[in-house]
Design an enzyme around this catalytic site. Structure first.
Site, PDB file in Angstrom:
ATOM      1  N   SER A 306       5.942   2.321  -3.523  1.00 27.16           N
ATOM      2  CA  SER A 306       4.594   2.282  -4.107  1.00 27.16           C
ATOM      3  C   SER A 306       3.904   3.635  -4.199  1.00 27.16           C
ATOM      4  CB  SER A 306       3.715   1.317  -3.315  1.00 27.16           C
ATOM      5  OG  SER A 306       4.155  -0.009  -3.495  1.00 27.16           O
ATOM      6  N   ALA A 307       4.343   4.632  -3.441  1.00 28.70           N
ATOM      7  CA  ALA A 307       3.754   5.970  -3.578  1.00 28.70           C
ATOM      8  C   ALA A 307       3.963   6.495  -4.993  1.00 28.70           C
ATOM      9  CB  ALA A 307       4.360   6.929  -2.558  1.00 28.70           C
TER      10      ALA A 307
END
Length: 644
Positions: A306-307
């Site tokens: 998700s980064a």
């Protein structure tokens, strides 16, 4: 008869002519050698009677950004023997064996070897070398040398690297900047007789060594220590396989710290930093050592999870395919072709805006953005943000990303890529991309080396690194900073929140391949101050035991790191009024407690929000107090309650 005599005279004449020709030829050759080649053969003769001993050059020192020595030199010596000069071999063998801690058999082999010079041992402590020198043994040479020394032992070990027995760099900065650090050896020339014995009183020719240049780096010892401390803490708490932390200035790419925990002792690099069960072969040990020395921050790739939504959101804003107010609906999944791809929240997030989608780290929102962008635009921003190439960091062993060929990307691959799955990058590549997103759109080159200079401080050479401007618009950068600050303030990154310090960031929880193996990497990318970033950091916990979510275990690591690093860098707290109230922050003028009863003082202190105060009583009445009436104190000061 007359013919025979004539024939003999002719034969004699021919022989005489031949002899005379040979004599003339020899005389001519001798004259040529003596007159025209005299200098050449003179030099050759001299070389036959010269013996050369090297004088090691001092290797350049590696400093941190504050001038603190990270890698220096200790004076040591090299002990050698010259066979032709030894007059008492038994004593030489006995002394060298005793003082150097070597077997007599090993020393004897080298002492009795009929060579011009034979090295017995290098890196000998100077006190031991001086002791050997005092024996005054014929044929034993004691030459000054240097041994690399690392005063902080394991600090930044996989960044600094170390040198071999010849003082040449092997890994890390030591090998990356070897051409600057190495210097040029000198030598001592001595004259010998035909038997190779040095001639007493003969003049020595000495060529002085040239010391290597010093390297000034962007590493900061204090920030590196802070980072290693928090890495060690979470490593033990979560029984992780490893912990990686990178701290970088996103404005210029200077790396302030890089942690690969556990680190190893640079002064003893051939000893493993953990216990190995059972016996290992030499090859196995070599493989284990190479793994221990490996700088995983730049050499290992992983799915960023998700980064990576930072990149997808940036691309969507750049291409104007989304507005902050756009509405989305998350039922907990999104169907893409024949695949049901789930959100991390099983029940879904329901109706949400784009801003909510980032704060919630909602997969269906980002899959929708991927659809709107299309593969051409996705790959366009991958390229602009530097994800198809190595970052160019000045450290050896950097890996490159592993990406799908564009023609092989279909709807499912595009969907998973939009939230950070289906491809691999290095942690440093991710930070390089995020830097461009938050610094106004300039792609920088991450680096450790800042400058090199001569030992006397002159001839400083500033090291230059490539930058690329305007890879995204400044307004996109500004919007992304605000969105990522909201992630920390009220979203999945709230465990990184610090009152009075504006922090932005993004959480990630990446499942390691193969899928379903139950192994994860928890990570958090954070920066501060959010409005004008000076520090960018990533923390990665590899295979944590128990809870493995990035927002739960990685965000607090960056929070603790920033709590130390930001004040150290002079970034002061700037509290909002709400933060002051919620965290009891501020100052107060101390009232007069003298004459009041103890119970009254306790109630008053609590109502004023003062943490505690010194006071003394007689009976039940206050007679003394500290701080004094009228003094201004912090509300949550750490004064200890004290009674007499």
């Amino acid at each position: 008869m007359e013919k025979s005599k004539t024939y003999n005279r002719r034969s004699i004449l021919i022989v005489v002519i031949i002899i005379m020709a040979l004599v003339v030829g020899l005389m001519s050759r001798l004259s040529y050698l003596m007159i025209f080649k005299s200098e050449y053969y003179g030099e050759k003769a001299t070389r036959l009677h010269e013996r050369e001993r090297p004088i090691k050059a001092e290797r350049g020192v590696i400093y941190d950004c504050n001038g603190i020595e990270l890698a220096g030199n200790k004076p040591v010596c090299t002990i050698s023997v010259i066979h032709s000069q030894i007059t008492n071999s038994d004593k030489v063998i006995q002394v060298l064996s005793k003082e150097l801690g070597l077997s007599e058999e090993k020393v004897r082999k080298r002492v009795q070897k009929n060579s011009s010079i034979e090295r017995i041992k290098t890196n000998v402590d100077k006190t031991i070398a001086d002791k050997i020198r005092e024996y005054d043994l014929d044929g034993v040479m004691v030459d000054e040398d240097y041994k690399r020394y690392y005063p902080f032992e394991s600090l930044a070990s996989k960044v600094l690297g170390f040198t071999g027995s010849d003082n040449q760099g092997i890994v890390g900065l030591e090998v990356a900047y070897d051409k600057y650090l190495q210097g040029t050896d000198g030598n001592i020339l001595t004259l010998t007789n035909a038997r190779g014995v040095e001639i007493d009183g003969a003049a020595e020719d000495r060529v002085e060594p040239i010391a290597g240049k010093d390297l000034i780096t962007s590493l900061d010892v204090n920030i590196q220590k802070y980072a290693e401390q928090v890495a060690s803490k979470v490593y033990e708490q979560k029984k992780a396989k490893s912990v990686k932390i990178i701290v970088m200035n996103p404005q210029n790419g200077e790396l302030m710290a890089m942690v690969n925990y556990p680190e190893f002792n640079l002064n003893d690099p051939y000893t493993l930093n953990y216990q190995v069960d059972g016996l290992v072969t030499e090859k196995q040990k070599t493989d284990l050592l190479n793994e221990m020395w490996r700088n995983a921050c730049i050499s290992d790739t992983y799915e960023p999870g998700s980064a990576f939504k930072i990149v997808t959101a940036t691309a969507a804003l750049e291409e104007n395919v989304v507005k902050l107010t756009d509405k989305f609906y998350c039922p907990g999944y999104k169907k893409v072709e024949d695949r049901m791809i789930r959100c991390h929240k099983k029940g879904g997030h329901g109706s949400e805006t784009f801003v909510d989608g980032i704060k919630n780290s909602c997969n269906p929102v980002f899959m929708t953005l991927g659809e709107r962008l299309g593969i051409d635009n996705m790959y366009k921003y991958f390229k602009q943000l530097g994800l198809f190439n190595r970052s160019g960091v000045d450290l050896p062993g950097e890996a490159n990303s592993i990406m799908h060929k564009k023609e092989n990307v279909k709807a499912v691959e595009l969907a998973t890529m939009s939230f950070g799955q289906g491809f691999q990058i290095t942690p440093l590549q991710l930070l390089t991309s995020v830097s461009a997103v938050i610094n106004g759109g300039t792609r920088i080159t991450p680096h450790v080396g800042v400058s090199v200079k001569k030992k006397d401080g002159t001839g400083t050479e500033e090291l230059k690194y490539k930058t690329t401007d305007n890879v995204i618009r400044k307004d996109t950068s500004q919007t992304m900073k605000e969105l990522l600050e909201a992630v920390v303030a009220t979203g999945t990154g709230k465990r990184a929140y610090l009152p009075g310090l504006r922090i932005g960031g993004k959480t990630a929880t990446s499942e390691k391949l193969p899928r379903g193996n139950g192994k994860y990497i928890a990570s958090f990318v954070g920066f501060a101050p959010a409005n004008n970033p000076k520090v960018l950091a990533i923390a990665m916990i590899d295979e944590p035991q128990g809870l493995y979510y990035g927002g739960v275990i990685a965000a607090p690591v960056v929070s603790e790191l920033f709590d130390n690093v930001l004040p150290y860098l002079g970034i002061e707290h700037d509290y909002t009024e709400d933060e002051k109230k919620e965290n009891n922050i501020g100052t107060i003028k101390v009232p007069n407690f003298i004459g009041l009863k103890k119970e009254e003082v306790d109630k008053l202190v609590k109502s004023l929000g003062i943490e505690s105060i010194y006071y003394a009583t007689e009976g039940d009445v206050v007679t003394e107090q500290y701080p004094l009436e009228g003094d201004v104190v912090d509300k949550n000061s750490d004064l200890i309650l004290y009674l007499e």
